[in-house]
Design a protein around this motif. Structure first.
Motif, PDB file in Angstrom:
ATOM      1  N   ARG A 145      12.811   4.343   3.531  1.00 40.04           N
ATOM      2  CA  ARG A 145      14.054   3.962   2.864  1.00 40.04           C
ATOM      3  C   ARG A 145      13.923   2.723   1.988  1.00 40.04           C
ATOM      4  O   ARG A 145      14.804   2.453   1.173  1.00 40.04           O
ATOM      5  CB  ARG A 145      15.170   3.799   3.884  1.00 40.04           C
ATOM      6  CG  ARG A 145      14.844   2.846   5.035  1.00 40.04           C
ATOM      7  CD  ARG A 145      15.965   2.854   6.069  1.00 40.04           C
ATOM      8  NE  ARG A 145      16.066   4.138   6.732  1.00 40.04           N
ATOM      9  CZ  ARG A 145      17.206   4.640   7.206  1.00 40.04           C
ATOM     10  NH1 ARG A 145      18.330   3.984   7.086  1.00 40.04           N
ATOM     11  NH2 ARG A 145      17.220   5.815   7.796  1.00 40.04           N
ATOM     12  N   THR A 146      12.854   1.953   2.138  1.00 38.24           N
ATOM     13  CA  THR A 146      12.677   0.780   1.274  1.00 38.24           C
ATOM     14  C   THR A 146      12.044   1.160  -0.066  1.00 38.24           C
ATOM     15  O   THR A 146      11.950   0.317  -0.961  1.00 38.24           O
ATOM     16  CB  THR A 146      11.794  -0.285   1.960  1.00 38.24           C
ATOM     17  OG1 THR A 146      10.505   0.276   2.224  1.00 38.24           O
ATOM     18  CG2 THR A 146      12.426  -0.744   3.266  1.00 38.24           C
ATOM     19  N   LEU A 147      11.607   2.400  -0.195  1.00 34.57           N
ATOM     20  CA  LEU A 147      11.008   2.874  -1.437  1.00 34.57           C
ATOM     21  C   LEU A 147      11.967   3.828  -2.152  1.00 34.57           C
ATOM     22  O   LEU A 147      12.795   4.480  -1.514  1.00 34.57           O
ATOM     23  CB  LEU A 147       9.685   3.592  -1.154  1.00 34.57           C
ATOM     24  CG  LEU A 147       8.619   2.789  -0.410  1.00 34.57           C
ATOM     25  CD1 LEU A 147       7.380   3.646  -0.154  1.00 34.57           C
ATOM     26  CD2 LEU A 147       8.237   1.543  -1.189  1.00 34.57           C
ATOM     27  N   ASP A 148      11.844   3.926  -3.446  1.00 36.46           N
ATOM     28  CA  ASP A 148      12.746   4.778  -4.226  1.00 36.46           C
ATOM     29  C   ASP A 148      12.185   6.201  -4.271  1.00 36.46           C
ATOM     30  O   ASP A 148      11.761   6.697  -5.318  1.00 36.46           O
ATOM     31  CB  ASP A 148      12.906   4.200  -5.637  1.00 36.46           C
ATOM     32  CG  ASP A 148      14.158   4.731  -6.321  1.00 36.46           C
ATOM     33  OD1 ASP A 148      14.845   5.587  -5.727  1.00 36.46           O
ATOM     34  OD2 ASP A 148      14.445   4.279  -7.444  1.00 36.46           O
ATOM     35  N   VAL A 149      12.193   6.849  -3.102  1.00 35.43           N
ATOM     36  CA  VAL A 149      11.533   8.138  -2.943  1.00 35.43           C
ATOM     37  C   VAL A 149      12.160   9.211  -3.828  1.00 35.43           C
ATOM     38  O   VAL A 149      11.452   9.971  -4.510  1.00 35.43           O
ATOM     39  CB  VAL A 149      11.560   8.579  -1.466  1.00 35.43           C
ATOM     40  CG1 VAL A 149      11.059  10.011  -1.312  1.00 35.43           C
ATOM     41  CG2 VAL A 149      10.722   7.633  -0.617  1.00 35.43           C
ATOM     42  N   ILE A 150      13.485   9.303  -3.831  1.00 37.16           N
ATOM     43  CA  ILE A 150      14.171  10.366  -4.577  1.00 37.16           C
ATOM     44  C   ILE A 150      13.867  10.274  -6.069  1.00 37.16           C
ATOM     45  O   ILE A 150      13.530  11.269  -6.721  1.00 37.16           O
ATOM     46  CB  ILE A 150      15.692  10.315  -4.342  1.00 37.16           C
ATOM     47  CG1 ILE A 150      16.021  10.553  -2.856  1.00 37.16           C
ATOM     48  CG2 ILE A 150      16.406  11.337  -5.232  1.00 37.16           C
ATOM     49  CD1 ILE A 150      15.771  11.944  -2.360  1.00 37.16           C
TER      50      ILE A 150
ATOM     51  N   GLN B 163       0.827  -1.207   0.000  1.00 37.72           N
ATOM     52  CA  GLN B 163       0.000   0.000   0.000  1.00 37.72           C
ATOM     53  C   GLN B 163       0.863   1.259   0.000  1.00 37.72           C
ATOM     54  O   GLN B 163       0.570   2.229  -0.710  1.00 37.72           O
ATOM     55  CB  GLN B 163      -0.927   0.003   1.221  1.00 37.72           C
ATOM     56  CG  GLN B 163      -2.076  -0.986   1.148  1.00 37.72           C
ATOM     57  CD  GLN B 163      -2.863  -1.033   2.446  1.00 37.72           C
ATOM     58  OE1 GLN B 163      -2.295  -1.065   3.544  1.00 37.72           O
ATOM     59  NE2 GLN B 163      -4.187  -1.039   2.340  1.00 37.72           N
ATOM     60  N   GLN B 164       1.935   1.254   0.787  1.00 38.99           N
ATOM     61  CA  GLN B 164       2.818   2.415   0.840  1.00 38.99           C
ATOM     62  C   GLN B 164       3.435   2.693  -0.523  1.00 38.99           C
ATOM     63  O   GLN B 164       3.518   3.850  -0.958  1.00 38.99           O
ATOM     64  CB  GLN B 164       3.906   2.213   1.891  1.00 38.99           C
ATOM     65  CG  GLN B 164       3.385   2.219   3.318  1.00 38.99           C
ATOM     66  CD  GLN B 164       4.490   2.165   4.349  1.00 38.99           C
ATOM     67  OE1 GLN B 164       5.608   2.603   4.106  1.00 38.99           O
ATOM     68  NE2 GLN B 164       4.189   1.626   5.524  1.00 38.99           N
ATOM     69  N   ARG B 165       3.845   1.641  -1.193  1.00 42.52           N
ATOM     70  CA  ARG B 165       4.422   1.811  -2.530  1.00 42.52           C
ATOM     71  C   ARG B 165       3.379   2.380  -3.499  1.00 42.52           C
ATOM     72  O   ARG B 165       3.681   3.262  -4.305  1.00 42.52           O
ATOM     73  CB  ARG B 165       4.953   0.462  -3.042  1.00 42.52           C
ATOM     74  CG  ARG B 165       5.714   0.553  -4.361  1.00 42.52           C
ATOM     75  CD  ARG B 165       6.320  -0.797  -4.728  1.00 42.52           C
ATOM     76  NE  ARG B 165       7.268  -1.250  -3.714  1.00 42.52           N
ATOM     77  CZ  ARG B 165       8.532  -0.845  -3.640  1.00 42.52           C
ATOM     78  NH1 ARG B 165       8.987   0.032  -4.515  1.00 42.52           N
ATOM     79  NH2 ARG B 165       9.327  -1.315  -2.702  1.00 42.52           N
ATOM     80  N   HIS B 166       2.159   1.872  -3.400  1.00 43.35           N
ATOM     81  CA  HIS B 166       1.081   2.325  -4.269  1.00 43.35           C
ATOM     82  C   HIS B 166       0.726   3.794  -3.998  1.00 43.35           C
ATOM     83  O   HIS B 166       0.375   4.541  -4.923  1.00 43.35           O
ATOM     84  CB  HIS B 166      -0.156   1.445  -4.047  1.00 43.35           C
ATOM     85  CG  HIS B 166      -1.377   1.927  -4.748  1.00 43.35           C
ATOM     86  ND1 HIS B 166      -1.545   1.844  -6.119  1.00 43.35           N
ATOM     87  CD2 HIS B 166      -2.504   2.525  -4.268  1.00 43.35           C
ATOM     88  CE1 HIS B 166      -2.714   2.375  -6.453  1.00 43.35           C
ATOM     89  NE2 HIS B 166      -3.318   2.789  -5.345  1.00 43.35           N
ATOM     90  N   LEU B 167       0.828   4.217  -2.736  1.00 42.91           N
ATOM     91  CA  LEU B 167       0.427   5.565  -2.342  1.00 42.91           C
ATOM     92  C   LEU B 167       1.537   6.602  -2.514  1.00 42.91           C
ATOM     93  O   LEU B 167       1.268   7.804  -2.454  1.00 42.91           O
ATOM     94  CB  LEU B 167      -0.040   5.565  -0.883  1.00 42.91           C
ATOM     95  CG  LEU B 167      -1.370   4.846  -0.611  1.00 42.91           C
ATOM     96  CD1 LEU B 167      -1.533   4.581   0.882  1.00 42.91           C
ATOM     97  CD2 LEU B 167      -2.536   5.661  -1.149  1.00 42.91           C
ATOM     98  N   LEU B 168       2.769   6.154  -2.734  1.00 43.00           N
ATOM     99  CA  LEU B 168       3.897   7.082  -2.800  1.00 43.00           C
ATOM    100  C   LEU B 168       3.714   8.182  -3.848  1.00 43.00           C
ATOM    101  O   LEU B 168       3.996   9.351  -3.547  1.00 43.00           O
ATOM    102  CB  LEU B 168       5.204   6.322  -3.040  1.00 43.00           C
ATOM    103  CG  LEU B 168       6.465   7.193  -3.111  1.00 43.00           C
ATOM    104  CD1 LEU B 168       6.676   7.956  -1.803  1.00 43.00           C
ATOM    105  CD2 LEU B 168       7.697   6.334  -3.436  1.00 43.00           C
TER     106      LEU B 168
END
Length: 308
Positions: free
Chosen positions: A246-251, A110-115
């Motif tokens: 940090r587990t998501l490619d935020v930048i 869900q976090q990845r989907h919502l990023l």
């Protein structure tokens, strides 16, 4: 210096405060978890949910009311402020409650989907129109920054003298906690070198933009809460989000979106490093003051290896 403890109140005390504030019956007063500096409770009036926060840090809620009006008037889902008051030695703020749970309680999927939506909201918030406000750094109750420049703010916020603030007497942490003077000084010198790249940029900064202050119903982002608002380089918020997720490619996700909507960010690499050192020094002090040694040493290693 002793470990900071936020105010504690009994539910019955909160009920007394609310009964004096609202003419209609208040129900369901419930303490909420989270919030390192405030005691927080939810409640309902006429079937509408609200939140009340109590703090012993003078002036913080006047600033939050300003920020609430600034953001909510420009389409950012920040809790509208209903009112301020005093109870004994504490200030309190009452606001509407935004539905949803914090993003941290969502699954990794869900976090990845919502990023992408998080980044869209971050961008909208950072680019809010600031009107006739002036100054940099912490936003005061009148809505202005407290300092004439970002560099002046950076120096002031890391100075020994912090009388009357949460950091009053913080130099004692060098003797009473895990905070190391040589490590702090090294990171501070690096911060000064890189903050010149952050210096020219003045935008709204949330100041605490991470998954515990972002609300979601699992399908969409429903709101943003608990700003520690400042004026300065918006990459401070991106650095915070990236450090926490940090587990998501935020930048990369952020840069893709900025390119998509036509926002150019000059000196991005230098500015994000300056933002990481700015956040990191606050983090080192905070973790030491709260007695969170594992968090302190983890952040310490990251900062020391950042520009090696």
């Amino acid at each position: 210096m002793t470990v900071y403890e936020k105010p504690t109140l009994e539910t019955s005390q909160v009920e007394v405060v609310l009964s004096k504030y609202f003419e209609s019956k208040v129900t369901g007063v419930t303490p909420l978890e989270g919030g390192n500096l405030s005691a927080v409770f939810s409640f309902s009036v006429l079937d509408k949910e609200h939140v009340i926060k109590f703090s012993d840090l003078a002036g913080s809620f006047e600033t939050e009311r300003f920020i609430s009006n600034l953001l909510s008037s420009q389409g950012v889902p920040f809790p509208p402020c209903c009112g301020l008051g005093k109870f004994q030695l504490l200030d309190y703020l009452i606001s509407e409650k935004i539905s949803g749970h914090n993003l941290a309680s969502c699954s990794p999927e869900q976090q990845r989907h919502l990023l992408p939506e998080v980044i869209q909201l971050l961008t909208r918030m950072n680019h809010a129109e600031l009107g006739e406000t002036i100054g940099y750094g912490m936003i005061n109750p009148g809505g202005n920054g407290t300092y004439n420049s970002w560099n002046e703010y950076v120096i002031a916020v890391n100075a020994e003298d912090q009388a009357g603030t949460f950091w009053d007497g913080w130099y004692s942490l060098f003797k009473t906690s895990c905070l190391e003077k040589d490590v702090f000084d090294e990171c501070y010198n690096r911060l000064l070198a890189y903050s010149s790249y952050n210096e020219p940029h003045r935008y709204f900064i949330h100041g605490d933009f991470h998954q515990f202050n972002i609300l979601s119903d699992g399908q969409r982002i429903t709101g943003i809460i608990d700003s520690n608002g400042k004026y300065g380089d918006f990459l401070v918020d991106l650095a915070t989000l990236d450090w926490h997720l940090r587990t998501l490619d935020v930048i990369q996700e952020y840069q893709n979106y900025q390119q998509q909507i036509g926002i150019t960010i000059p000196n991005f690499e230098e500015r994000i490093i300056g933002a990481r050192y700015y956040n990191g020094l606050i983090g080192l002090r905070f973790y030491a003051k709260m007695g969170w040694k594992d968090a302190y040493f983890g952040l310490r290693e990251e900062l020391l290896s950042l520009t090696n």
